[in-house]
Every structure is written in C-alpha cells, then in structure tokens.
Design an enzyme around this catalytic site. Structure first.
Site, PDB file in Angstrom:
ATOM      1  N   GLU A  38      -9.398 -10.966  -7.395  1.00 42.45           N
ATOM      2  CA  GLU A  38      -8.479  -9.830  -7.272  1.00 42.45           C
ATOM      3  C   GLU A  38      -7.372  -9.887  -8.322  1.00 42.45           C
ATOM      4  O   GLU A  38      -6.991  -8.864  -8.892  1.00 42.45           O
ATOM      5  CB  GLU A  38      -7.906  -9.773  -5.852  1.00 42.45           C
ATOM      6  CG  GLU A  38      -8.945  -9.316  -4.838  1.00 42.45           C
ATOM      7  CD  GLU A  38      -8.515  -9.434  -3.378  1.00 42.45           C
ATOM      8  OE1 GLU A  38      -9.344  -9.108  -2.505  1.00 42.45           O
ATOM      9  OE2 GLU A  38      -7.377  -9.849  -3.100  1.00 42.45           O
ATOM     10  N   TYR A  59     -12.154  -2.876  -2.925  1.00 50.72           N
ATOM     11  CA  TYR A  59     -12.664  -2.871  -1.548  1.00 50.72           C
ATOM     12  C   TYR A  59     -14.203  -2.913  -1.501  1.00 50.72           C
ATOM     13  O   TYR A  59     -14.786  -2.571  -0.482  1.00 50.72           O
ATOM     14  CB  TYR A  59     -12.138  -1.656  -0.793  1.00 50.72           C
ATOM     15  CG  TYR A  59     -10.704  -1.811  -0.299  1.00 50.72           C
ATOM     16  CD1 TYR A  59     -10.319  -2.926   0.451  1.00 50.72           C
ATOM     17  CD2 TYR A  59      -9.737  -0.847  -0.564  1.00 50.72           C
ATOM     18  CE1 TYR A  59      -9.012  -3.076   0.904  1.00 50.72           C
ATOM     19  CE2 TYR A  59      -8.418  -0.995  -0.114  1.00 50.72           C
ATOM     20  CZ  TYR A  59      -8.074  -2.111   0.627  1.00 50.72           C
ATOM     21  OH  TYR A  59      -6.785  -2.256   1.086  1.00 50.72           O
ATOM     22  N   ASN A 101      -1.654  -0.222   7.407  1.00 48.79           N
ATOM     23  CA  ASN A 101      -1.141  -1.575   7.668  1.00 48.79           C
ATOM     24  C   ASN A 101      -0.348  -2.175   6.512  1.00 48.79           C
ATOM     25  O   ASN A 101      -0.162  -3.385   6.426  1.00 48.79           O
ATOM     26  CB  ASN A 101      -2.257  -2.495   8.177  1.00 48.79           C
ATOM     27  CG  ASN A 101      -3.333  -2.751   7.150  1.00 48.79           C
ATOM     28  OD1 ASN A 101      -3.224  -2.302   6.009  1.00 48.79           O
ATOM     29  ND2 ASN A 101      -4.367  -3.470   7.542  1.00 48.79           N
ATOM     30  N   HIS A 107      -1.732  -5.441   1.406  1.00 51.45           N
ATOM     31  CA  HIS A 107      -2.965  -6.202   1.228  1.00 51.45           C
ATOM     32  C   HIS A 107      -2.626  -7.617   0.781  1.00 51.45           C
ATOM     33  O   HIS A 107      -1.684  -7.814   0.019  1.00 51.45           O
ATOM     34  CB  HIS A 107      -3.853  -5.556   0.163  1.00 51.45           C
ATOM     35  CG  HIS A 107      -4.978  -6.454  -0.266  1.00 51.45           C
ATOM     36  ND1 HIS A 107      -6.165  -6.551   0.429  1.00 51.45           N
ATOM     37  CD2 HIS A 107      -5.056  -7.362  -1.279  1.00 51.45           C
ATOM     38  CE1 HIS A 107      -6.932  -7.460  -0.156  1.00 51.45           C
ATOM     39  NE2 HIS A 107      -6.297  -7.967  -1.187  1.00 51.45           N
ATOM     40  N   LYS A 141       0.837  -1.205   0.000  1.00 47.59           N
ATOM     41  CA  LYS A 141       0.000   0.000   0.000  1.00 47.59           C
ATOM     42  C   LYS A 141       0.877   1.262   0.000  1.00 47.59           C
ATOM     43  O   LYS A 141       2.102   1.187   0.205  1.00 47.59           O
ATOM     44  CB  LYS A 141      -0.918  -0.037   1.227  1.00 47.59           C
ATOM     45  CG  LYS A 141      -1.885  -1.234   1.234  1.00 47.59           C
ATOM     46  CD  LYS A 141      -2.787  -1.201   2.478  1.00 47.59           C
ATOM     47  CE  LYS A 141      -3.677  -2.427   2.556  1.00 47.59           C
ATOM     48  NZ  LYS A 141      -4.600  -2.370   3.726  1.00 47.59           N
TER      49      LYS A 141
HETATM   50  P1  DAT Z   1      -7.209  -7.352   5.742  1.00 45.20           P
HETATM   51  O1  DAT Z   1      -6.486  -6.239   5.023  1.00 45.20           O
HETATM   52  O2  DAT Z   1      -6.392  -7.920   6.864  1.00 45.20           O
HETATM   53  O3  DAT Z   1      -7.725  -8.402   4.801  1.00 45.20           O
HETATM   54  P2  DAT Z   1      -9.964  -6.459   5.929  1.00 45.20           P
HETATM   55  O4  DAT Z   1     -10.164  -7.074   4.591  1.00 45.20           O
HETATM   56  O5  DAT Z   1     -10.898  -6.825   7.021  1.00 45.20           O
HETATM   57  O6  DAT Z   1      -8.473  -6.702   6.455  1.00 45.20           O
HETATM   58  O7  DAT Z   1     -10.040  -4.876   5.791  1.00 45.20           O
HETATM   59  C1  DAT Z   1      -9.453  -4.222   4.673  1.00 45.20           C
HETATM   60  C2  DAT Z   1      -8.700  -3.008   5.169  1.00 45.20           C
HETATM   61  O8  DAT Z   1      -9.608  -2.091   5.756  1.00 45.20           O
HETATM   62  C3  DAT Z   1      -7.682  -3.313   6.256  1.00 45.20           C
HETATM   63  O9  DAT Z   1      -6.439  -3.708   5.726  1.00 45.20           O
HETATM   64  C4  DAT Z   1      -7.594  -2.003   6.983  1.00 45.20           C
HETATM   65  C5  DAT Z   1      -9.002  -1.442   6.871  1.00 45.20           C
HETATM   66  N1  DAT Z   1      -9.789  -1.761   8.058  1.00 45.20           N
HETATM   67  C6  DAT Z   1     -10.307  -2.962   8.408  1.00 45.20           C
HETATM   68  N2  DAT Z   1     -10.986  -2.903   9.571  1.00 45.20           N
HETATM   69  C7  DAT Z   1     -10.886  -1.604   9.965  1.00 45.20           C
HETATM   70  C8  DAT Z   1     -11.357  -0.873  11.082  1.00 45.20           C
HETATM   71  N3  DAT Z   1     -12.092  -1.465  12.037  1.00 45.20           N
HETATM   72  N4  DAT Z   1     -11.064   0.450  11.167  1.00 45.20           N
HETATM   73  C9  DAT Z   1     -10.322   1.044  10.207  1.00 45.20           C
HETATM   74  N5  DAT Z   1      -9.849   0.431   9.126  1.00 45.20           N
HETATM   75  C10 DAT Z   1     -10.118  -0.880   9.007  1.00 45.20           C
HETATM   76 MG    MG Z   2      -9.172  -8.322   3.312  1.00 46.64          MG
END
Ligand code: DAT
Ligand code: MG
Length: 149
Positions: A126, A49, A112, A115, A9
């Site tokens: 994806e 997303y 973070n 991805h 990212k």
């Molecule tokens: P991951 O990236 O571990 O697959 P995810 O698919 O649940 O996680 O979410 C996509 C992204 O969205 C994640 O990398 C960071 C953001 N995100 C997820 N949960 C969040 C939250 N509770 N508050 C803020 N950002 C969040």
């Molecule tokens: Mg995810």
C-alpha cells in the site's frame, strides 16, 4: 523501523476530523513520514481495495473512497502496523471500542473514517501504491528518547 499506510477517508475529511485523527497518532508516539491531501482515482481505489473485488460492497466502497478528498499518510514506529490498527479500532464502528477513532466518531461500517494497513505485506504494497519513494521523509524526532527506550 516499521512503516504503515493510513488514509483518512472522505467522511473523516468532510467531518473536519483530520486534525483530531492525526493528533492521536502523533501523541501515541508514532512518526509521520509521508502526507498528502488528494482525490483518489477509480484506478487507485480499485487497486487499493483489490482484495475485496468479489465482495458485495466493493462497488460502494470504491464509490465512497473516490467521493471526496482523502489524507494519505505513512507513519513509522516500532509495531506501528498493529499499533495503528488498535488506535483505529474494529472495522464496524458500532462494535469498535470507545477510545478508538472508529469507536469514538463512527456509527456505520460504510463510513468508518480511516484506513490502516493490516499486515507487513499489505503495508509495504500500500505504501508503494500510494507514495513515491521521494515523497517519504526520513527523519528522527529529537524527542525519540522520551518515547522509546
Ligand atoms: P478494515 O478497513 O478494518 O481493514 P476490511 O479491510 O475488512 O476492513 O474492509 C475494507 C473496508 O470495506 C472497511 O473499512 C469498510 C468496508 N467493509 C468491510 N466489510 C464490510 C461489510 N460487511 N459491509 C459493508 N462494508 C464493509
Ligand atoms: Mg483492510
């Protein structure tokens, strides 16, 4: 052979962690089959997303992923989808284990670093969303016999 979609990212790029992050997947034994450095359009970000469209953080997520260039990649290997998620660590870097990418370099869930696809179906969709077929390279590293039985 299984494939997954990974993307460094904008925070990972800005913090000059591209080499460090790629190194971890290389030394693990996974194989790089697609790589491009690119800006992400709003359309691509919203599609990528899409599953989070109704979440309160959706707008900031799209804002963030379109805020600077990303490194989009496809990696191949036995069990690479779950295996790469292990290398990446938990979604929230504050709870991600040390030794994982997020655990070692992250301090905030909104930054973070990387991805990774979370399941075979999402990996497939994806990869198709981010890469054309001809952008993926079919090859087998000559050292494969030392990585895989
Ligand atoms: P991951 O990236 O571990 O697959 P995810 O698919 O649940 O996680 O979410 C996509 C992204 O969205 C994640 O990398 C960071 C953001 N995100 C997820 N949960 C969040 C939250 N509770 N508050 C803020 N950002 C969040
Ligand atoms: Mg995810």
């Amino acid at each position: 052979m299984e494939r997954t979609f990974l993307a460094i990212k904008p925070d990972g790029v800005q913090r000059k962690l591209v080499g460090e992050i790629i190194r971890r997947f290389e030394t693990k034994g996974f194989t790089l089959v697609g790589l491009k450095f690119m800006n992400v359009s709003r359309e691509l970000a919203e599609s990528h997303y899409g599953v989070h469209r109704e979440r309160p953080f959706f707008a900031s997520l799209v804002e963030f992923i379109t805020s600077g260039p990303v490194v989009a990649m496809v990696w191949e290997g036995d069990g690479v989808i779950a295996g790469a998620r292990k290398v990446i660590g938990a979604t929230n870097p504050l709870t991600a284990e040390p030794g994982t990418i997020r655990g070692d370099f992250g301090a905030n869930i909104g930054r973070n670093l990387i991805h990774g696809s979370d399941a075979p179906e999402t990996a497939q969709s994806e990869i198709a969303l981010w890469f054309k077929d001809e952008e993926l390279v079919n090859w087998s590293p000559t050292i494969m016999g030392w990585i895989h039985e």
